[in-house]
Design an enzyme around this catalytic site. Sequence first.
Site, PDB file in Angstrom:
ATOM      1  CB  SER A 171      36.683 -32.311 -24.939  1.00  0.00           C
ATOM      2  OG  SER A 171      36.476 -33.002 -23.732  1.00  0.00           O
ATOM      3  CG  ASP A 421      30.100 -38.028 -23.184  1.00  0.00           C
ATOM      4  OD1 ASP A 421      30.415 -37.644 -22.046  1.00  0.00           O
ATOM      5  OD2 ASP A 421      30.354 -37.383 -24.215  1.00  0.00           O
ATOM      6  CG  HIS A 424      31.976 -34.259 -23.425  1.00  0.00           C
ATOM      7  ND1 HIS A 424      32.497 -35.539 -23.453  1.00  0.00           N
ATOM      8  CD2 HIS A 424      33.026 -33.413 -23.508  1.00  0.00           C
ATOM      9  CE1 HIS A 424      33.821 -35.465 -23.543  1.00  0.00           C
ATOM     10  NE2 HIS A 424      34.159 -34.189 -23.575  1.00  0.00           N
TER      11      HIS A 424
END
Length: 454
Positions: A171, A421, A424
């Site tokens: 990702s 998170d 990312h």
Amino acid sequence: MSSPRSVASLSHGTGKRTLQQQRSEAVQEEKKKQPWAVGKNAALFAFFVVVLPTVMILAGVSHTPAAAATRLGWTMLGTFTARGAVQKRAEENNRCDTSVGRWVREPSVPAYTAATCPTLPDSKNCRKYGKDPGHLYWRWRPDGGCDLPRPSPARFLAAVRGKRLAFIGDSLARNQMESLLCLLSQAEAPTKVSADDDGVREWRFPAHGFTLMAITTRFLARAEEVLGGDGRPTASFDVHLDAPDPVWASRHLRELDYAVFSTGNWFFRVNYFSEGGRRVACSGCSGDADAGELADFGVAHAVRRVVRAALEATARCGSCKRGLVAFVRTYTPSHFEHGSWFDGGYCNRTRPLEEDEAPSWDQSIGWDVRRAQIEEVTSARKTTTTTRFEVLDVTKAMMLRADGHPGRHYDKRSAGGGANDCLHWCIPGPIDMWNDVLLHKIAETASPPATNLR
């Protein structure tokens, strides 16, 4: 990609290596090379200035005055060096080393915003869920007097006109594609070709004949979830070192002009590695009941083996385009503090770290993974003349950007608390630097590859 359960922990390294130590080692290594370089230069000078004119005179041009022979020797020297080793060294010395530098305040507005980029995903639009983006606007300034120019969508599209470029990885590879898509959309509105078709997202810029892709593959190799005693998938995977993921290797690689490989974060869990249909090793498996007598690769060596297999498959690709450029984007760590995804870990920094702050989460494993990736690119270069292998070295830059993650600002629920998170990257944000480096490297591919990788 679902969040890797144990990606947050970077304690698998065996000993700390500070950023200063890395730079010191590089300097020492360069010093070792200097005597050889000096000797080689002296030999070239002696040959062309002394030996060559003498040989020419003795070979039957003695009627030519010595001064004329010397001038001819210098003329030949200029001809050879313009195409040979001297020019190559000059080109390499003039390259901008983007792997080392510092973050400086960016006084200008970002190249794009959520208002100007309709494809910006909500989960990376940190401002939408309450994160002040002002502190994200820093610019990476390489050491050595060179500079990365401000991102130019028109210049990027001109460089890749008529080409196909794919980000191949997990990702974070998709995160980089999303950043580049936003940048390029400032010059031309892209057309979506496919979305999540077997893990493939594809966009087309018709006016430039350019196709941009993200191909999702956690390990670059074929991998299956390990089933538990109850028949349900566990957090572990069986990774086949001798079988590249067919989604990229068999279906799309031959179409590409540029391939950007990246992997790393899915290795921070118990995984098993197979060759010839049988398990040969594991990583993170010490004390695991299913590991048996298997040797524990460790994270860095496991990444090395998977990257090696991917680059070997690329080098062997007989149906690939001649001149394919394959990049490896180096490892970037997460920045969880005081926990991980689901047990209270967070990342609420508001400025880049100083160099002496970076090792506070024991980032030594990050340097080990980076070193393995670069060494595999260096080895792959020796195996083919039809594919060019390059490195996008962003490890140091991103180690310092603990402030650049969505944190709790990635959806409505998390904005009120819960999981963070810290893996990312916000866009616009520090990940845009990856594409600045990519454009810089694409421009360099018209020149011979650098040999002084660190």
